[in-house]
Design a protein around this motif. Structure first.
Motif, PDB file in Angstrom:
ATOM      1  N   ARG A 600      -3.414   0.872  -5.737  1.00 16.61           N
ATOM      2  CA  ARG A 600      -1.989   0.988  -6.083  1.00 16.61           C
ATOM      3  C   ARG A 600      -1.398   2.240  -5.433  1.00 16.61           C
ATOM      4  O   ARG A 600      -0.281   2.220  -4.902  1.00 16.61           O
ATOM      5  CB  ARG A 600      -1.832   1.081  -7.591  1.00 16.61           C
ATOM      6  CG  ARG A 600      -1.416  -0.159  -8.323  1.00 16.61           C
ATOM      7  CD  ARG A 600      -1.835  -1.468  -7.709  1.00 16.61           C
ATOM      8  NE  ARG A 600      -3.244  -1.761  -7.932  1.00 16.61           N
ATOM      9  CZ  ARG A 600      -3.907  -2.754  -7.391  1.00 16.61           C
ATOM     10  NH1 ARG A 600      -3.322  -3.559  -6.544  1.00 16.61           N
ATOM     11  NH2 ARG A 600      -5.171  -2.952  -7.634  1.00 16.61           N
ATOM     12  N   ALA A 601      -2.137   3.350  -5.462  1.00 18.41           N
ATOM     13  CA  ALA A 601      -1.654   4.578  -4.840  1.00 18.41           C
ATOM     14  C   ALA A 601      -1.415   4.364  -3.349  1.00 18.41           C
ATOM     15  O   ALA A 601      -0.403   4.813  -2.793  1.00 18.41           O
ATOM     16  CB  ALA A 601      -2.655   5.712  -5.069  1.00 18.41           C
ATOM     17  N   SER A 602      -2.315   3.657  -2.693  1.00 16.43           N
ATOM     18  CA  SER A 602      -2.155   3.388  -1.268  1.00 16.43           C
ATOM     19  C   SER A 602      -1.021   2.407  -1.008  1.00 16.43           C
ATOM     20  O   SER A 602      -0.287   2.527  -0.028  1.00 16.43           O
ATOM     21  CB  SER A 602      -3.462   2.855  -0.687  1.00 16.43           C
ATOM     22  OG  SER A 602      -4.487   3.833  -0.770  1.00 16.43           O
ATOM     23  N   GLY A 603      -0.867   1.432  -1.893  1.00 15.78           N
ATOM     24  CA  GLY A 603       0.190   0.444  -1.717  1.00 15.78           C
ATOM     25  C   GLY A 603       1.576   1.053  -1.780  1.00 15.78           C
ATOM     26  O   GLY A 603       2.471   0.696  -1.011  1.00 15.78           O
ATOM     27  N   PHE A 604       1.774   1.979  -2.727  1.00 19.22           N
ATOM     28  CA  PHE A 604       3.082   2.615  -2.878  1.00 19.22           C
ATOM     29  C   PHE A 604       3.159   3.956  -2.148  1.00 19.22           C
ATOM     30  O   PHE A 604       4.186   4.626  -2.210  1.00 19.22           O
ATOM     31  CB  PHE A 604       3.383   2.831  -4.362  1.00 19.22           C
ATOM     32  CG  PHE A 604       3.658   1.557  -5.116  1.00 19.22           C
ATOM     33  CD1 PHE A 604       4.862   0.895  -4.960  1.00 19.22           C
ATOM     34  CD2 PHE A 604       2.708   1.021  -5.968  1.00 19.22           C
ATOM     35  CE1 PHE A 604       5.125  -0.281  -5.655  1.00 19.22           C
ATOM     36  CE2 PHE A 604       2.958  -0.161  -6.662  1.00 19.22           C
ATOM     37  CZ  PHE A 604       4.166  -0.806  -6.500  1.00 19.22           C
ATOM     38  N   ASP A 605       2.076   4.324  -1.471  1.00 20.38           N
ATOM     39  CA  ASP A 605       1.984   5.642  -0.829  1.00 20.38           C
ATOM     40  C   ASP A 605       2.333   6.720  -1.842  1.00 20.38           C
ATOM     41  O   ASP A 605       3.171   7.602  -1.603  1.00 20.38           O
ATOM     42  CB  ASP A 605       2.898   5.731   0.394  1.00 20.38           C
ATOM     43  CG  ASP A 605       2.418   6.807   1.359  1.00 20.38           C
ATOM     44  OD1 ASP A 605       1.362   7.421   1.100  1.00 20.38           O
ATOM     45  OD2 ASP A 605       3.107   7.053   2.362  1.00 20.38           O
ATOM     46  N   ALA A 606       1.690   6.643  -2.984  1.00 15.50           N
ATOM     47  CA  ALA A 606       2.003   7.512  -4.119  1.00 15.50           C
ATOM     48  C   ALA A 606       0.762   8.284  -4.554  1.00 15.50           C
ATOM     49  O   ALA A 606      -0.338   7.737  -4.614  1.00 15.50           O
ATOM     50  CB  ALA A 606       2.510   6.662  -5.295  1.00 15.50           C
ATOM     51  N   GLY A 607       0.967   9.551  -4.870  1.00 11.77           N
ATOM     52  CA  GLY A 607      -0.115  10.344  -5.431  1.00 11.77           C
ATOM     53  C   GLY A 607      -0.264  10.096  -6.924  1.00 11.77           C
ATOM     54  O   GLY A 607       0.476   9.329  -7.532  1.00 11.77           O
ATOM     55  N   PHE A 608      -1.234  10.754  -7.532  1.00 15.50           N
ATOM     56  CA  PHE A 608      -1.493  10.594  -8.959  1.00 15.50           C
ATOM     57  C   PHE A 608      -2.215  11.830  -9.469  1.00 15.50           C
ATOM     58  O   PHE A 608      -2.752  12.626  -8.700  1.00 15.50           O
ATOM     59  CB  PHE A 608      -2.356   9.348  -9.226  1.00 15.50           C
ATOM     60  CG  PHE A 608      -3.655   9.345  -8.463  1.00 15.50           C
ATOM     61  CD1 PHE A 608      -4.797   9.941  -8.983  1.00 15.50           C
ATOM     62  CD2 PHE A 608      -3.730   8.762  -7.209  1.00 15.50           C
ATOM     63  CE1 PHE A 608      -5.987   9.964  -8.277  1.00 15.50           C
ATOM     64  CE2 PHE A 608      -4.919   8.775  -6.488  1.00 15.50           C
ATOM     65  CZ  PHE A 608      -6.048   9.375  -7.018  1.00 15.50           C
ATOM     66  N   GLY A 640      -2.188   7.861   6.770  1.00 11.01           N
ATOM     67  CA  GLY A 640      -1.314   6.755   7.143  1.00 11.01           C
ATOM     68  C   GLY A 640      -2.061   5.570   7.711  1.00 11.01           C
ATOM     69  O   GLY A 640      -1.572   4.890   8.616  1.00 11.01           O
ATOM     70  N   ALA A 641      -3.237   5.302   7.147  1.00 13.90           N
ATOM     71  CA  ALA A 641      -4.118   4.306   7.764  1.00 13.90           C
ATOM     72  C   ALA A 641      -3.736   2.865   7.446  1.00 13.90           C
ATOM     73  O   ALA A 641      -4.117   1.954   8.174  1.00 13.90           O
ATOM     74  CB  ALA A 641      -5.564   4.566   7.327  1.00 13.90           C
ATOM     75  N   PHE A 642      -3.001   2.633   6.363  1.00 13.74           N
ATOM     76  CA  PHE A 642      -2.769   1.264   5.918  1.00 13.74           C
ATOM     77  C   PHE A 642      -1.496   0.695   6.536  1.00 13.74           C
ATOM     78  O   PHE A 642      -0.488   1.381   6.675  1.00 13.74           O
ATOM     79  CB  PHE A 642      -2.691   1.206   4.398  1.00 13.74           C
ATOM     80  CG  PHE A 642      -3.949   1.668   3.723  1.00 13.74           C
ATOM     81  CD1 PHE A 642      -5.076   0.878   3.703  1.00 13.74           C
ATOM     82  CD2 PHE A 642      -4.011   2.929   3.120  1.00 13.74           C
ATOM     83  CE1 PHE A 642      -6.246   1.303   3.094  1.00 13.74           C
ATOM     84  CE2 PHE A 642      -5.171   3.366   2.508  1.00 13.74           C
ATOM     85  CZ  PHE A 642      -6.292   2.560   2.505  1.00 13.74           C
ATOM     86  N   THR A 643      -1.542  -0.592   6.882  1.00  9.72           N
ATOM     87  CA  THR A 643      -0.375  -1.255   7.458  1.00  9.72           C
ATOM     88  C   THR A 643       0.614  -1.623   6.355  1.00  9.72           C
ATOM     89  O   THR A 643       0.275  -1.648   5.160  1.00  9.72           O
ATOM     90  CB  THR A 643      -0.787  -2.535   8.192  1.00  9.72           C
ATOM     91  OG1 THR A 643      -1.281  -3.487   7.233  1.00  9.72           O
ATOM     92  CG2 THR A 643      -1.856  -2.248   9.234  1.00  9.72           C
ATOM     93  N   ALA A 644       1.829  -1.950   6.761  1.00 13.60           N
ATOM     94  CA  ALA A 644       2.850  -2.355   5.800  1.00 13.60           C
ATOM     95  C   ALA A 644       2.418  -3.608   5.054  1.00 13.60           C
ATOM     96  O   ALA A 644       2.651  -3.745   3.845  1.00 13.60           O
ATOM     97  CB  ALA A 644       4.181  -2.583   6.509  1.00 13.60           C
ATOM     98  N   GLU A 645       1.767  -4.530   5.748  1.00  7.12           N
ATOM     99  CA  GLU A 645       1.314  -5.761   5.105  1.00  7.12           C
ATOM    100  C   GLU A 645       0.223  -5.475   4.079  1.00  7.12           C
ATOM    101  O   GLU A 645       0.216  -6.051   2.986  1.00  7.12           O
ATOM    102  CB  GLU A 645       0.809  -6.727   6.186  1.00  7.12           C
ATOM    103  CG  GLU A 645       0.531  -8.139   5.678  1.00  7.12           C
ATOM    104  CD  GLU A 645      -0.868  -8.295   5.074  1.00  7.12           C
ATOM    105  OE1 GLU A 645      -1.041  -9.179   4.218  1.00  7.12           O
ATOM    106  OE2 GLU A 645      -1.767  -7.513   5.460  1.00  7.12           O
ATOM    107  N   GLN A 646      -0.705  -4.591   4.411  1.00 10.30           N
ATOM    108  CA  GLN A 646      -1.748  -4.220   3.461  1.00 10.30           C
ATOM    109  C   GLN A 646      -1.144  -3.521   2.241  1.00 10.30           C
ATOM    110  O   GLN A 646      -1.533  -3.793   1.101  1.00 10.30           O
ATOM    111  CB  GLN A 646      -2.768  -3.309   4.144  1.00 10.30           C
ATOM    112  CG  GLN A 646      -3.668  -4.023   5.132  1.00 10.30           C
ATOM    113  CD  GLN A 646      -4.463  -3.074   6.002  1.00 10.30           C
ATOM    114  OE1 GLN A 646      -4.090  -1.918   6.190  1.00 10.30           O
ATOM    115  NE2 GLN A 646      -5.568  -3.561   6.553  1.00 10.30           N
ATOM    116  N   LYS A 647      -0.193  -2.637   2.475  1.00 12.78           N
ATOM    117  CA  LYS A 647       0.456  -1.936   1.360  1.00 12.78           C
ATOM    118  C   LYS A 647       1.144  -2.929   0.432  1.00 12.78           C
ATOM    119  O   LYS A 647       1.078  -2.791  -0.797  1.00 12.78           O
ATOM    120  CB  LYS A 647       1.470  -0.923   1.888  1.00 12.78           C
ATOM    121  CG  LYS A 647       0.863   0.295   2.536  1.00 12.78           C
ATOM    122  CD  LYS A 647       1.966   1.242   2.989  1.00 12.78           C
ATOM    123  CE  LYS A 647       1.416   2.479   3.658  1.00 12.78           C
ATOM    124  NZ  LYS A 647       2.489   3.408   4.092  1.00 12.78           N
ATOM    125  N   SER A 648       1.793  -3.921   1.003  1.00 20.93           N
ATOM    126  CA  SER A 648       2.480  -4.911   0.179  1.00 20.93           C
ATOM    127  C   SER A 648       1.498  -5.628  -0.737  1.00 20.93           C
ATOM    128  O   SER A 648       1.778  -5.836  -1.924  1.00 20.93           O
ATOM    129  CB  SER A 648       3.198  -5.916   1.082  1.00 20.93           C
ATOM    130  OG  SER A 648       3.829  -6.915   0.317  1.00 20.93           O
TER     131      SER A 648
END
Length: 816
Positions: A600-608, A640-648
């Motif tokens: 989830r953190a990677s999907g939203f590019d969000a820390g925790f 920044g390793a994840f693609t937009a599709e993976q994040k979605s």
């Protein structure tokens, strides 16, 4: 400075030439038109030739309130370089200094005739036709092409509209639903707005800001009290109120706000030399662990194993107010904490602390043994009779402030240097405080003469008092001293709603944080990562980020899940770094739970924030794997390793993943589809089969079954067993698991065919060698059935989690 001056000169020519019709203010992208009455006629995107002014309501450039009546300007004149708005009904004239820069306009009120009449001044509201994205806190509305924004350029200019005399901004929050345990997808269709500097309107949106005249005491409704004294505060009132207005390409609006900050002298925090609002490090995750001088090295070891750079103490303070530290943890108070900061920095880790802003504990020197006169008051009265040292009934002139019991946790009053608690207020005159406890909180009982002032203290449900505006500022300065003397680099301003005790709402909230910010040393100012639990328009500039979501209400995945997810929309629409809130690692937290969070953190590019204790780390058998997973995922996310599709896909809480390192800057992302069956132990008729079945869709290729099974005893029970556990796939492949599970034990089928039995804390109990035959999950629909023999009270449940693995995906670090 020569270029702005030239622009201003040219602007004045435009104003003078167009006075008979309209007055024009222009930047490179944006045009604002005002008519002869001082009303807005146009908010124009020059590049795309689009008009964004909504003509569905009056749009005065400035409105005022006099004696409770809202007035619009009736005339606007241009004299030299000033705009003069006339409110003829009250014979009030307001002079405004406009300035035009290449990409924004600024307006400042320089004088108001008969200012004593004016309650407040509102800039706008400015109606626009933009409705797509409403940044209520940052004060920006935008669509795909264009953004229009307003910025308050000093702390006394407040974002929003003065709907409430308390200046507390409206917020529409998930807590209104009362649902703290949630896990569904409905969050995507909801928005919860915090504040109204930008606001949705029927046909678009509004942009608005205001400044209040605080030159006299006011009685207002505030923080659960119908009657509350808001003391006078001298700041010049609306004179000096200043805003920026701008229109910009949506793509560049964040950069423009950064430029406005630097040019107008607003706070402009940096992280490693980069503006915090654009730095990836603004979303840095961190560990929360209550370390001490003695165990700091172990806490730093955990932080480094997790690959994180920030270690945060959740509760270091012995008292709130003076911010003295717990003596058992930091024997030499701030000096001990400084030594910890220095030790951590040598290992590449920065330390931070959690605060409660202007909360004042009842054992703090501001309270005991001599209470500070700056403790905030609901209101004051006077003694109707003399009071001896022994009296436990106090006669007062008026009960108005004292009989409001809804938000009255401590039920305390202050007379001179004494605090007294009271049980109740008499129902009729002569008015009395009854059932009094003298000399509360270590203060000294004394005698007082008739007419002595008595104040009802405002408190908070945390069993604390609060400061008035001057004492709150003093506390903010003391908090800055703590940072200056120790070198701390992270803080959370929790409890900023406590500053509402001043009767000044969001103004006091911003004064507190700005006072702290202004008193930091040069080597720290703008370089301390800070967040808050209570956002505001001005504090958008000071706060690095916000970080909502608490782990205390339910399981690791369930506590406030929808709340956390809806906050991601708040961050996006308000141009803020994203955070997911606090998650608590407990002895029973699994690696799968942790990777669920990390995806989830990677999907939203969000820390925790990852909250843990030394005890939890020691008991949890997967601690090492959990820290390694955090390190892997966070390194990939920050690269920044994840693609937009993976994040979605990773934003969907139903999808699960693991991440395996395959080199210094390369990883393997493995997606999983999860099916869950709960097989309860219930009483049935003799001979009736006890079986639970589901149909589950496997989108992945056919593959051997993977599972995790746990036995959860009935509520209140601690003894339970389940044996002869059988999983049947598609009514054909039956796998009897050769394990008897006891209460809270779990068994996992590993990739090599081994069965591993764990206790509830993931400590390995037994390993059974590989199974010879493992049922196949087919691509498409599968029927899964579970049976077992229970030795348990009714209500015990076997929880079965089925997993299928999708194709591996290569993930490579990218330059961002």
């Amino acid at each position: 400075m020569k270029k702005p001056c030239l622009i201003i000169f040219l602007l004045c020519l435009v104003m003078a030439a167009s006075f008979a019709q309209e007055t024009t203010f222009e930047t490179s992208n944006f045009r604002l038109l005002l008519d002869q009455q001082g009303h807005v006629n146009s908010l124009f995107d020059k590049n795309n030739k689009v008009e964004y002014h909504s003509g569905d309501q009056p749009s005065p450039f400035l409105r005022i309130r006099v004696s409770g009546k809202v007035l619009f300007p009736e005339k606007m004149e241009v004299r030299r370089d000033l705009l003069i708005l006339t409110f003829a009904q009250e014979d009030i004239r307001i002079k405004i200094q406009p300035k035009a820069y290449s990409d924004y306009l600024s307006f400042e009120i320089v004088s108001i005739s008969s200012i004593h009449k004016v309650d407040w001044v509102v800039w706008g509201p400015f109606p626009t036709t933009i409705r797509e994205i409403i940044g209520e806190a940052v004060g920006v509305v935008r669509n795909d092409d264009f953004a229009i924004g307003i910025q308050a350029l000093n702390v006394k200019t407040l974002g929003g509209y003065p709907d409430a005399e308390s200046d507390i901004e409206p917020a529409y929050d998930i807590f209104e639903t009362g649902d703290l345990v949630d896990l569904d997808a409905s969050w995507r269709n909801k928005k919860y707005y915090r504040g109204q500097t930008a606001k949705v309107s029927e046909n678009g949106s509004l942009l608005q800001a205001y400044s209040r005249n605080r030159n006299k005491d006011r009685i207002i409704a505030n923080v659960g009290h119908d009657r509350y004294l808001a003391p006078a505060f001298e700041d010049g009132g609306p004179v000096g109120s200043k805003i920026a207005l701008f229109g910009s390409s949506s793509k560049f609006v964040l950069d423009l706000i950064g430029k406005i900050e630097t040019q107008e002298g607003l706070p402009h925090p940096l992280i490693d030399g980069e503006w915090a609002k654009k730095s990836r490090k603004a979303t840095s995750s961190y560990l929360i662990l209550d370390f001490t001088v003695e165990n700091l090295d172990r806490a730093l070891e955990f932080t480094q194993k997790a690959g994180l750079e920030y270690l945060y103490h959740g509760g270091p303070f012995r008292n709130w107010g003076h911010f003295d530290l717990k003596k058992e943890s930091f024997p030499d108070n701030w000096k001990s904490l400084k030594a910890c900061v220095d030790r951590a920095r040598q290992k590449g880790v920065q330390l931070g602390v959690h605060t409660l802003s202007n909360f004042i504990s009842t054992d703090d020197p501001y309270v005991s043994p001599k209470p500070d006169p700056g403790l905030a008051k609901v209101g004051i009265s006077s003694l109707a009779k003399p009071l001896t040292r022994e009296d436990n009934v106090i006669h007062i002139e008026s009960p108005d402030f004292f009989n409001q019991m809804e938000n009255n946790s401590l039920q305390a009053v202050q007379i001179g240097d004494e605090i007294i608690r009271y049980r109740s207020v008499s129902p009729e005159a002569p008015w009395r405080l009854e059932g009094c406890l003298r000399g509360a909180y270590g203060t000294e009982p004394r005698a007082y003469s008739e007419g002595t002032s008595i104040g009802k203290l405002i408190d908070h449900a945390y069993q604390v008092f609060l400061g008035d505006v001057n004492l709150s500022k003093e506390m903010a300065i003391r908090l800055a001293r703590l940072f200056n003397e120790t070198g701390l680099k992270q803080v959370s301003f929790d409890g900023l709603e406590g500053t509402w005790s001043t009767g000044m709402g969001q103004y006091a909230r911003s004064l507190f944080t700005k006072t702290w910010f202004d008193h930091l040393n040069a080597d720290l100012q703008g370089k301390v990562i800070n967040d808050a639990s209570n956002p505001s328009h001005f504090n958008w500039h000071i706060n690095t980020r916000y970080n909502w979501g608490e782990p205390w209400y339910a399981g690791f995945r369930e506590s406030q899940t929808n709340y956390r997810l809806m906050n991601q929309d708040f961050y996006q629409r308000n141009l803020l770094p994203a955070m997911l809130g606090w998650f608590s690692m407990r002895p029973e937290t699994s690696l799968e739970d942790t990777e669920w969070l990390l995806a989830r953190a990677s999907g939203f590019d969000a820390g925790f924030a990852f909250n843990l204790s030394f005890d939890a780390v020691e008991k949890n058998g997967q601690s090492a794997a959990i820290f390694a997973a955090i390190r892997n995922w966070e390194k990939a996310r920050m690269a920044g390793a994840f693609t937009a599709e993976q994040k979605s896909r990773m934003q969907d809480i139903q999808n699960e993943f693991s991440l395996v390192p395959e080199g210094a800057e390369k990883w393997k992302l493995i997606p999983y589809q999860i099916g869950r069956v709960e097989h309860p132990h219930i009483l049935k008729q003799p001979g009736e089969p006890l079986q639970t079945s589901i149909h589950w869709e496997n989108p992945n290729p056919s593959q051997p079954l993977q599972f995790l099974i746990s036995l959860v005893p009935a509520s209140g029970e601690s003894v339970a067993k389940a044996s002869k556990i059988t999983l049947t796939v598609n009514q054909f492949y039956a796998l009897e698991i050769p394990v008897t599970l006891k209460a809270n034990q779990q068994v996992k089928l590993m990739g090599n065919g081994d069965l591993v039995v764990y206790d509830k804390y993931w400590q390995e109990l037994e390993v059974l060698s590989g199974l010879e035959v493992i049922p196949e999950l087919e691509n498409g629909t599968n029927e899964l059935s579970v049976t077992a023999d229970f030795e348990a009270a009714p209500g015990a449940t076997l929880k079965v989690e089925i997993k299928s693995q999708g194709p591996d995906e290569t993930v490579i670090a990218m330059d961002r």
